[in-house]
Design a protein around this motif. Structure first.
Motif, PDB file in Angstrom:
ATOM      1  N   SER A 148      40.912  74.441  48.028  1.00  0.00           N
ATOM      2  CA  SER A 148      39.940  74.380  46.932  1.00  0.00           C
ATOM      3  C   SER A 148      39.585  75.784  46.436  1.00  0.00           C
ATOM      4  N   PRO A 149      39.263  75.913  45.155  1.00  0.00           N
ATOM      5  CA  PRO A 149      38.879  77.227  44.617  1.00  0.00           C
ATOM      6  C   PRO A 149      37.641  77.794  45.308  1.00  0.00           C
ATOM      7  N   LYS A 150      36.736  76.929  45.733  1.00  0.00           N
ATOM      8  CA  LYS A 150      35.537  77.394  46.432  1.00  0.00           C
ATOM      9  C   LYS A 150      35.906  78.063  47.749  1.00  0.00           C
ATOM     10  N   VAL A 151      36.832  77.453  48.495  1.00  0.00           N
ATOM     11  CA  VAL A 151      37.285  78.040  49.759  1.00  0.00           C
ATOM     12  C   VAL A 151      37.976  79.380  49.508  1.00  0.00           C
ATOM     13  N   ILE A 152      38.854  79.422  48.503  1.00  0.00           N
ATOM     14  CA  ILE A 152      39.547  80.670  48.179  1.00  0.00           C
ATOM     15  C   ILE A 152      38.539  81.769  47.847  1.00  0.00           C
ATOM     16  N   SER A 153      37.584  81.446  47.000  1.00  0.00           N
ATOM     17  CA  SER A 153      36.582  82.423  46.581  1.00  0.00           C
ATOM     18  C   SER A 153      35.750  82.918  47.745  1.00  0.00           C
ATOM     19  N   GLU A 154      35.311  81.983  48.598  1.00  0.00           N
ATOM     20  CA  GLU A 154      34.458  82.345  49.738  1.00  0.00           C
ATOM     21  C   GLU A 154      35.205  83.227  50.733  1.00  0.00           C
ATOM     22  N   VAL A 155      36.466  82.877  51.020  1.00  0.00           N
ATOM     23  CA  VAL A 155      37.241  83.665  51.983  1.00  0.00           C
ATOM     24  C   VAL A 155      37.528  85.052  51.421  1.00  0.00           C
TER      25      VAL A 155
ATOM     26  N   GLY B 143      50.594  72.664  47.891  1.00  0.00           N
ATOM     27  CA  GLY B 143      50.033  71.799  46.855  1.00  0.00           C
ATOM     28  C   GLY B 143      49.882  72.433  45.489  1.00  0.00           C
ATOM     29  N   LEU B 144      50.437  73.612  45.283  1.00  0.00           N
ATOM     30  CA  LEU B 144      50.300  74.300  43.987  1.00  0.00           C
ATOM     31  C   LEU B 144      51.474  73.888  43.087  1.00  0.00           C
ATOM     32  N   ASN B 145      51.431  72.667  42.627  1.00  0.00           N
ATOM     33  CA  ASN B 145      52.563  72.087  41.903  1.00  0.00           C
ATOM     34  C   ASN B 145      52.306  71.890  40.412  1.00  0.00           C
ATOM     35  N   SER B 146      51.263  72.520  39.889  1.00  0.00           N
ATOM     36  CA  SER B 146      51.002  72.450  38.449  1.00  0.00           C
ATOM     37  C   SER B 146      50.453  73.782  37.971  1.00  0.00           C
ATOM     38  N   LEU B 147      50.614  74.027  36.675  1.00  0.00           N
ATOM     39  CA  LEU B 147      50.119  75.282  36.110  1.00  0.00           C
ATOM     40  C   LEU B 147      48.606  75.377  36.228  1.00  0.00           C
ATOM     41  N   GLU B 148      47.921  74.259  36.071  1.00  0.00           N
ATOM     42  CA  GLU B 148      46.466  74.264  36.168  1.00  0.00           C
ATOM     43  C   GLU B 148      46.007  74.671  37.567  1.00  0.00           C
ATOM     44  N   LYS B 149      46.670  74.141  38.591  1.00  0.00           N
ATOM     45  CA  LYS B 149      46.300  74.481  39.968  1.00  0.00           C
ATOM     46  C   LYS B 149      46.554  75.958  40.249  1.00  0.00           C
ATOM     47  N   ILE B 150      47.618  76.477  39.693  1.00  0.00           N
ATOM     48  CA  ILE B 150      47.949  77.886  39.896  1.00  0.00           C
ATOM     49  C   ILE B 150      46.934  78.786  39.203  1.00  0.00           C
ATOM     50  N   ARG B 151      46.579  78.449  37.975  1.00  0.00           N
ATOM     51  CA  ARG B 151      45.540  79.221  37.272  1.00  0.00           C
ATOM     52  C   ARG B 151      44.237  79.211  38.075  1.00  0.00           C
ATOM     53  N   THR B 152      43.879  78.041  38.590  1.00  0.00           N
ATOM     54  CA  THR B 152      42.633  77.908  39.345  1.00  0.00           C
ATOM     55  C   THR B 152      42.651  78.773  40.591  1.00  0.00           C
ATOM     56  N   ALA B 153      43.785  78.792  41.300  1.00  0.00           N
ATOM     57  CA  ALA B 153      43.897  79.609  42.512  1.00  0.00           C
ATOM     58  C   ALA B 153      43.778  81.092  42.193  1.00  0.00           C
ATOM     59  N   PHE B 154      44.420  81.519  41.116  1.00  0.00           N
ATOM     60  CA  PHE B 154      44.309  82.921  40.698  1.00  0.00           C
ATOM     61  C   PHE B 154      42.862  83.270  40.354  1.00  0.00           C
ATOM     62  N   GLU B 155      42.243  82.434  39.557  1.00  0.00           N
ATOM     63  CA  GLU B 155      40.868  82.702  39.132  1.00  0.00           C
ATOM     64  C   GLU B 155      39.909  82.746  40.322  1.00  0.00           C
ATOM     65  N   ALA B 156      40.198  81.959  41.349  1.00  0.00           N
ATOM     66  CA  ALA B 156      39.316  81.893  42.519  1.00  0.00           C
ATOM     67  C   ALA B 156      39.434  83.118  43.408  1.00  0.00           C
ATOM     68  N   GLY B 157      40.564  83.852  43.300  1.00  0.00           N
ATOM     69  CA  GLY B 157      40.685  85.068  44.098  1.00  0.00           C
ATOM     70  C   GLY B 157      41.971  85.226  44.885  1.00  0.00           C
ATOM     71  N   ALA B 158      42.911  84.290  44.749  1.00  0.00           N
ATOM     72  CA  ALA B 158      44.197  84.444  45.430  1.00  0.00           C
ATOM     73  C   ALA B 158      44.924  85.665  44.875  1.00  0.00           C
TER      74      ALA B 158
ATOM     75  N   VAL C 219      55.214  79.774  35.386  1.00  0.00           N
ATOM     76  CA  VAL C 219      54.277  80.399  36.322  1.00  0.00           C
ATOM     77  C   VAL C 219      54.256  81.907  36.135  1.00  0.00           C
ATOM     78  N   LEU C 220      55.430  82.492  35.950  1.00  0.00           N
ATOM     79  CA  LEU C 220      55.504  83.938  35.746  1.00  0.00           C
ATOM     80  C   LEU C 220      54.828  84.353  34.446  1.00  0.00           C
ATOM     81  N   ASP C 221      54.876  83.497  33.441  1.00  0.00           N
ATOM     82  CA  ASP C 221      54.159  83.772  32.196  1.00  0.00           C
ATOM     83  C   ASP C 221      52.654  83.833  32.448  1.00  0.00           C
ATOM     84  N   ILE C 222      52.150  82.923  33.285  1.00  0.00           N
ATOM     85  CA  ILE C 222      50.725  82.921  33.628  1.00  0.00           C
ATOM     86  C   ILE C 222      50.369  84.215  34.350  1.00  0.00           C
ATOM     87  N   LYS C 223      51.207  84.601  35.314  1.00  0.00           N
ATOM     88  CA  LYS C 223      50.960  85.843  36.049  1.00  0.00           C
ATOM     89  C   LYS C 223      50.931  87.039  35.108  1.00  0.00           C
ATOM     90  N   GLU C 224      51.900  87.078  34.210  1.00  0.00           N
ATOM     91  CA  GLU C 224      51.994  88.202  33.282  1.00  0.00           C
ATOM     92  C   GLU C 224      50.773  88.257  32.363  1.00  0.00           C
TER      93      GLU C 224
END
Length: 251
Positions: free
Chosen positions: A183-190, A203-218, A237-242
Motif C-alpha cells: 500500500s502507498p501508506k506503508v511505502i510512505s511510512e517506511v 503486484g505492480l501490474n498496472s501503470l496506475e499502481k506504479i505511479r502510486t508507488a513512485f508517489e508514495a516514496g519508492a 513504465v519507462l515513460d512514467i519514470k522519465e
C-alpha cells in the motif's frame, strides 16, 4: 564492476526513480529473446525469486550478464545456493518480517564464506513481506506470514529495527502474483522512517499502481511477469519514470 549501491543511493538522494526487472531462473526464460534489454532504459536487473533451488541460476546470471550491457545485474537469492560470480552485486537479505531463523540468518551464514571469495558488491538488505493477507509462493517457501498493509506501526517498527541492526537498503515485497501491491501508506511510512534506499515489488501490474508507488516514496520498483508477457508495458513504465524524473529537474 557496476556499483549498485551508487545507483540506489543516488536515486534515494535525488528523489529520482528507477525500474528493475526481476528474472526468475525457475521459469527457464529464453534469454536470447531479450536482446532488447541492452539500452532499454532499465536501471537494474535482478536474478532470483522465491525458489531455493540452484537449478538454472548460474546459467541465467551468466546469460543476463551478456545481454545487460551497462545495466547492472544484481542477485536476489532465495537461498544460500543461489550465488554466482556472473553479477555485479547481491542483495544480502534477511527476511525481517518473519521469524523463521532459516531466512533471518541461517542461509546467510551458509552463504558468507563463498560470498567472501566472490568479487560482488554486498548490499545488506532488510526484506519485508507485506500485503493484503494473500499467501503466495514466497510465503510457502519461507514458512512465514506477510505483515498486513493495514498494520503501519508493525511494518514501521520492523523497518526501524532493520535500520538499527545496520541494514542499508530495504525491499518491500507483496509477493510475485499478488493481487494487491504494497500500500502507498506503508511505502510512505517506511521511507520516512528509515530514509534509506527503498525497493518495492510485487503486484505492480498496472501503470496506475506504479505511479502510486513512485508517489508514495519508492526509489526503485521491480517488475517481473508483466515485462515478460508484454515488453510494450516496459516502454510505458519507462515513460512514467522519465516524466517523473524530468518533472523533478523542472521543479
Amino acid at each position: 564492476m557496476k556499483k549498485v549501491s551508487k545507483l540506489l543511493k543516488g536515486l534515494s538522494k535525488s528523489q529520482k526513480k528507477g525500474i528493475a526487472w526481476l528474472v526468475d531462473p525457475e521459469k527457464e526464460t529464453d534469454l536470447s529473446r531479450f536482446a532488447w534489454v541492452k539500452g532499454s532504459g532499465l536501471d537494474l536487473i535482478l536474478v532470483g525469486g522465491s525458489s531455493t533451488s540452484s537449478e538454472n541460476f548460474e546459467n541465467t546470471a551468466r546469460s543476463l550478464g551478456k545481454v545487460a550491457g551497462e545495466i547492472p545485474v544484481c542477485l536476489f537469492p532465495g537461498s544460500h545456493l543461489q550465488l554466482s560470480r556472473h553479477a555485479d552485486a547481491i542483495l544480502f537479505m534477511s527476511l525481517i518480517s518473519g521469524r523463521n531463523p532459516e531466512f533471518l540468518i541461517s542461509h546467510q551464514v551458509l552463504a558468507a564464506p563463498e560470498l567472501a571469495r566472490m568479487d560482488l558488491e554486498v548490499l545488506p538488505t532488510g526484506y519485508i513481506l507485506v500485503n493484503q493477507g494473500e499467501l503466495l509462493s514466497v510465503h510457502s517457501v519461507s514458512q512465514t506470514l506477510p505483515l498486513s498493509n493495514e498494520d503501519f506501526e508493525q511494518v514501521k517498527a520492523t523497518a526501524l529495527a532493520g535500520k538499527f541492526l545496520g541494514m542499508k537498503y530495504f525491499y518491500l515485497d507483496a509477493g510475485s502474483g499478488a493481487g494487491f501491491p504494497v500500500s502507498p501508506k506503508v511505502i510512505s511510512e517506511v521511507k520516512s522512517t528509515v530514509n534509506l534506499p527503498l525497493i518495492v515489488g510485487g503486484g505492480l501490474n498496472s501503470l496506475e499502481k506504479i505511479r502510486t508507488a513512485f508517489e508514495a516514496g519508492a526509489d526503485l520498483i521491480v517488475l517481473g511477469n508483466s515485462i515478460e508477457k508484454d515488453p510494450g508495458f516496459l516502454a510505458e513504465v519507462l515513460d512514467i519514470k522519465e516524466w517523473y524524473n524530468l518533472s523533478l529537474n523542472i521543479n
